[in-house]
Design an enzyme around this catalytic site. Structure first.
Site, short mmCIF file in Angstrom:
data_model
loop_
_atom_site.label_atom_id
_atom_site.label_comp_id
_atom_site.label_asym_id
_atom_site.label_seq_id
_atom_site.Cartn_x
_atom_site.Cartn_y
_atom_site.Cartn_z
N HIS A 126 0.83 -1.20 0.00
CA HIS A 126 0.00 0.00 0.00
C HIS A 126 0.87 1.26 0.00
O HIS A 126 0.50 2.27 -0.60
CB HIS A 126 -0.96 0.03 1.19
CG HIS A 126 -1.88 1.22 1.13
ND1 HIS A 126 -2.98 1.25 0.30
CD2 HIS A 126 -1.81 2.43 1.72
CE1 HIS A 126 -3.57 2.43 0.41
NE2 HIS A 126 -2.88 3.17 1.26
N ASP A 178 0.52 4.32 -2.55
CA ASP A 178 0.48 5.73 -2.17
C ASP A 178 1.59 6.52 -2.86
O ASP A 178 1.36 7.62 -3.38
CB ASP A 178 0.67 5.88 -0.65
CG ASP A 178 -0.63 5.68 0.13
OD1 ASP A 178 -1.71 5.63 -0.48
OD2 ASP A 178 -0.54 5.59 1.37
N HIS A 196 3.63 10.54 2.72
CA HIS A 196 3.19 11.61 1.82
C HIS A 196 4.07 12.85 1.92
O HIS A 196 4.39 13.48 0.91
CB HIS A 196 1.74 12.00 2.13
CG HIS A 196 0.77 10.87 2.03
ND1 HIS A 196 0.59 10.15 0.87
CD2 HIS A 196 -0.08 10.32 2.95
CE1 HIS A 196 -0.32 9.22 1.07
NE2 HIS A 196 -0.73 9.30 2.32
#
Length: 314
Positions: free
Chosen positions: A237, A241, A264
Site C-alpha cells: 500500500h 500511495d 506523503h
C-alpha cells in the site's frame, strides 16, 4: 511514438470520504491534449480548479490534500495512483465534496472505473520525466531517493515496531515495466492502528473509516476477519500511495524511487526538490523509430501498464 492518453467516456462514482464521512460524487471527464490532470470542485458557488503539480499539495498529514486559496480536496493519492498506472495523461476530475471517496481503501475501484470509461490515444506525444542525476531528501532515519534508471521502479521499505509487521514482509521492489500494478499493487488497502483511529475520531476525523475500507491493527494483531490480501500488504500500500504522490509531477517517471519509512510528506518534498533542480531531470518522449529510445519504447509498450496486461482483475 508513445502518445498521450485520456479516457473515452465520462464516468461517475459515489462513495464516502474516509475522514469527513460525507457522501461524495466524483466524475471523470476526458481531457484535451497537453491539458494534464485537473481537479475541479463543483459544490460551491464559485467553481474552482487546479492542475496537478507538486506545489498544489497543501497538507500531507494522514493523506495528500491538494487545492488553493479557494478550496481543498483530500485523499487524492489512490485515484492518482490508478491514473498513473492506467497511463492517463489528460483528464478532468470533478468532485462534489472535500475528499476523494475511500472506496475499499485501495485503488482497485478506480482501476475498474477507468477501465470502464475506456482509454484512447491522442495525437500529442506522451511526455515522461526522465531522472538524470540522483537526488534525495532525508529526515532523521527516513529517506526518499530518485536515481536514473531505464524504466520505472519503486523500492520501498517500512519499519514499524509492532508484532504484525514482520521483517521479511517489510520490503518490496516493483518494476512496473515487468510487474503488474493491477495484480501486485492495486488491491493493497490503507491501514491504521486502533488507538490512532480512536484518537482521530475523537477529533472529528476518520468518520468514514471501517473494516470495509482499511486494515486495522490493535496492540497485537490485525482485527479484520478476512486478514490480508497480500502477505506484505502494508508495504504494497505504501508503494500504491507513493505512485500517486509522485504522479503529482503531472507526468510519468522514468527512473528509480527508493524509500525507507517515507510517507506523503517526504514523497512531496522529494518531487518539489526535483522540480526545483532542473539539471537532475529532463522531459523525454519515447519513439519506436529513434535509435536512442526505441528499446525503451518497446519495453513500455510491452509492459503491464495502460491495461496492456491480459490478467486484468474483473
Amino acid at each position: 511514438m508513445i502518445f498521450q492518453k485520456t479516457i473515452k467516456n465520462e464516468i461517475s462514482e459515489v462513495g464516502v470520504g474516509l475522514h469527513s464521512g460525507e457522501k461524495v460524487k466524483i466524475t471523470l471527464k476526458p481531457g484535451s491534449e497537453n491539458q494534464g490532470i485537473v481537479f475541479k470542485k463543483i459544490n460551491q458557488k464559485k467553481v474552482s480548479q487546479v492542475k496537478v503539480d507538486p506545489t498544489i499539495v497543501l497538507d500531507t498529514r494522514l493523506c495528500s490534500t491538494i487545492g488553493n486559496a479557494d478550496f481543498q480536496i483530500s485523499t487524492v493519492e489512490h485515484l492518482m495512483s490508478a491514473l498513473c498506472a492506467s497511463g492517463v495523461d489528460n483528464i478532468t476530475i470533478e468532485v462534489s465534496g472535500s475528499e476523494i471517496p475511500i472506496m475499499d481503501g485501495s485503488a482497485i475501484t478506480f482501476i475498474h472505473l477507468i477501465k470502464s470509461a475506456g482509454i484512447v490515444d491522442q495525437l500529442a506525444p506522451k511526455q515522461f520525466i526522465c531522472i538524470k542525476k540522483t537526488i534525495e531528501v532525508r529526515e532523521d532515519d527516513k529517506f526518499a531517493i530518485f536515481e536514473p534508471y531505464q524504466g520505472f521502479i519503486i523500492d520501498f521499505t517500512i519499519d514499524f515496531p509492532h508484532p504484525v509487521f514482520k521483517t521479511e514482509n517489510s520490503h518490496v521492489s516493483i518494476d512496473f515495466f515487468q510487474d503488474s500494478y493491477v495484480q501486485d499493487i492495486s488491491r493493497a488497502r490503507t491501514f491504521g492502528f486502533m488507538q490512532e483511529v480512536e484518537a482521530l475520531r475523537s477529533n472529528g476525523l476518520a468518520r468514514g473509516g471501517s473494516l470495509d475500507n482499511a486494515i486495522v491493527v490493535d496492540d497485537y494483531k490485525i482485527i479484520n476477519k478476512d486478514g490480508l490480501r497480500y502477505k506484505d500488504e502494508f508495504v504494497r500500500h505504501k508503494i500504491l500511495d507513493a505512485m500517486g504522490d509522485l504522479f503529482m509531477l503531472g507526468k510519468p517517471l522514468l527512473g528509480k524511487f527508493t524509500a525507507f519509512k517515507s510517507g506523503h510528506d517526504l514523497n512531496n518534498k522529494l518531487i518539489r526538490k526535483l522540480a526545483q533542480n532542473p539539471d537532475t531531470w529532463e522531459v523525454a518522449t519515447l519513439d519506436l523509430e529513434s535509435d536512442d529510445t526505441a528499446h525503451l519504447a518497446k519495453q513500455y509498450l510491452n509492459s503491464k501498464l495502460e491495461f496492456n496486461s491480459t490478467n486484468y482483475i474483473t
